[in-house]
Design a protein around this motif. Structure first.
Motif, PDB file in Angstrom:
ATOM      1  N   TRP A  42       0.796  -1.141   0.056  1.00  0.00           N
ATOM      2  CA  TRP A  42       0.078   0.005   0.142  1.00  0.00           C
ATOM      3  C   TRP A  42       0.797   1.334   0.094  1.00  0.00           C
ATOM      4  CZ3 TRP A  42       0.002   3.685   3.876  1.00  0.00           C
ATOM      5  CH2 TRP A  42       0.760   3.067   5.299  1.00  0.00           C
ATOM      6  N   GLN A  43       1.969   1.250   0.563  1.00  0.00           N
ATOM      7  CA  GLN A  43       2.874   2.248   0.673  1.00  0.00           C
ATOM      8  C   GLN A  43       3.499   2.524  -0.699  1.00  0.00           C
ATOM      9  OE1 GLN A  43       5.711   0.821   3.492  1.00  0.00           O
ATOM     10  NE2 GLN A  43       4.708   1.860   5.303  1.00  0.00           N
TER      11      GLN A  43
ATOM     12  N   TRP B 255       1.814   1.989  -3.533  1.00  0.00           N
ATOM     13  CA  TRP B 255       0.652   2.490  -4.372  1.00  0.00           C
ATOM     14  C   TRP B 255       0.269   4.111  -3.959  1.00  0.00           C
ATOM     15  CZ3 TRP B 255      -0.362   0.823  -8.901  1.00  0.00           C
ATOM     16  CH2 TRP B 255      -0.126  -0.175  -9.248  1.00  0.00           C
ATOM     17  N   LYS B 256       0.436   4.430  -2.708  1.00  0.00           N
ATOM     18  CA  LYS B 256       0.335   5.449  -2.030  1.00  0.00           C
ATOM     19  C   LYS B 256       1.435   6.591  -2.782  1.00  0.00           C
ATOM     20  CE  LYS B 256       0.157   8.421   2.332  1.00  0.00           C
ATOM     21  NZ  LYS B 256       0.235   8.253   3.760  1.00  0.00           N
ATOM     22  N   LYS B 257       2.456   6.053  -2.608  1.00  0.00           N
ATOM     23  CA  LYS B 257       3.674   7.165  -3.399  1.00  0.00           C
ATOM     24  C   LYS B 257       3.378   7.345  -4.762  1.00  0.00           C
ATOM     25  CE  LYS B 257       7.322   5.709   0.311  1.00  0.00           C
ATOM     26  NZ  LYS B 257       8.227   5.095   0.611  1.00  0.00           N
ATOM     27  N   LEU B 258       2.988   6.115  -5.367  1.00  0.00           N
ATOM     28  CA  LEU B 258       2.887   6.243  -6.921  1.00  0.00           C
ATOM     29  C   LEU B 258       1.761   7.310  -7.140  1.00  0.00           C
ATOM     30  CD1 LEU B 258       3.332   2.687  -8.228  1.00  0.00           C
ATOM     31  CD2 LEU B 258       4.724   4.492  -8.854  1.00  0.00           C
ATOM     32  N   SER B 259       0.556   6.960  -6.583  1.00  0.00           N
ATOM     33  CA  SER B 259      -0.452   7.928  -6.453  1.00  0.00           C
ATOM     34  C   SER B 259      -0.030   9.493  -6.589  1.00  0.00           C
ATOM     35  CB  SER B 259      -1.640   7.733  -5.521  1.00  0.00           C
ATOM     36  OG  SER B 259      -2.013   6.280  -5.865  1.00  0.00           O
ATOM     37  N   PHE B 260       0.946   9.642  -5.392  1.00  0.00           N
ATOM     38  CA  PHE B 260       1.162  11.108  -5.124  1.00  0.00           C
ATOM     39  C   PHE B 260       2.120  11.657  -6.069  1.00  0.00           C
ATOM     40  CE2 PHE B 260      -0.768  10.353  -0.795  1.00  0.00           C
ATOM     41  CZ  PHE B 260      -1.511  11.425  -0.999  1.00  0.00           C
TER      42      PHE B 260
ATOM     43  N   GLY C  69       0.903   9.848 -10.252  1.00  0.00           N
ATOM     44  CA  GLY C  69      -0.557  10.132 -10.717  1.00  0.00           C
ATOM     45  C   GLY C  69      -1.016  11.623 -10.696  1.00  0.00           C
ATOM     46  N   MET C  70      -0.642  12.250  -9.582  1.00  0.00           N
ATOM     47  CA  MET C  70      -1.022  13.728  -9.472  1.00  0.00           C
ATOM     48  C   MET C  70      -0.262  14.608 -10.422  1.00  0.00           C
ATOM     49  SD  MET C  70      -3.171  14.206  -6.696  1.00  0.00           S
ATOM     50  CE  MET C  70      -3.740  13.536  -5.272  1.00  0.00           C
TER      51      MET C  70
ATOM     52  N   VAL D  29      -1.920  14.104 -13.811  1.00  0.00           N
ATOM     53  CA  VAL D  29      -3.290  14.810 -13.798  1.00  0.00           C
ATOM     54  C   VAL D  29      -2.946  16.425 -14.193  1.00  0.00           C
ATOM     55  CG1 VAL D  29      -5.136  15.475 -12.642  1.00  0.00           C
ATOM     56  CG2 VAL D  29      -4.598  13.217 -12.614  1.00  0.00           C
TER      57      VAL D  29
END
Length: 108
Positions: A33-34, A36-41, A44-45, A48
């Motif tokens: 989960w860590q 995916w959290k780092k990849l999202s921030f 991903g951000m 976008v």
């Protein structure tokens, strides 16, 4: 003989099902989960944000031309009138972008 194999298979499935559900609920997923959290921030951000910047800059350019009108016989076929307006325009018709069977309404 079949009943012994069936019981062994059922016991095996029960033990493995318990182990897999236990590891998922007890935090045994190894910290994925860590990642995916780092990849999202961090991926991903910004992706976008770059997409928004690209859309804004393309819109701010202000130079929008529609493609030339070619009257193909298989495009813009109206076999039945639309139940609104004059019957030729779709519900979300844009005169600058959407062509009618005779051509664009607003030729620039």
């Amino acid at each position: 003989m079949a009943s012994i194999l069936q019981r062994a298979a059922i016991t095996y499935l029960r033990n493995n099902a318990r182990a897999s559900t236990h590891s998922a609920t007890a935090g045994g997923h190894g910290g994925g989960w860590q990642l995916w959290k780092k990849l999202s921030f961090f991926v991903g951000m910004p992706a976008v944000g770059l997409g928004m910047l690209n859309a804004y800059l393309a819109h701010a350019d202000g130079h929008h031309e529609h493609p030339p009108f070619v009257a193909y016989e298989y495009l813009r076929v109206r076999t039945k009138r639309f139940p609104w307006g004059e019957g030729q325009k779709s519900l979300f018709h844009n005169p600058d972008v959407n062509a009618l069977p005779g051509g664009y309404e607003n030729d620039h």
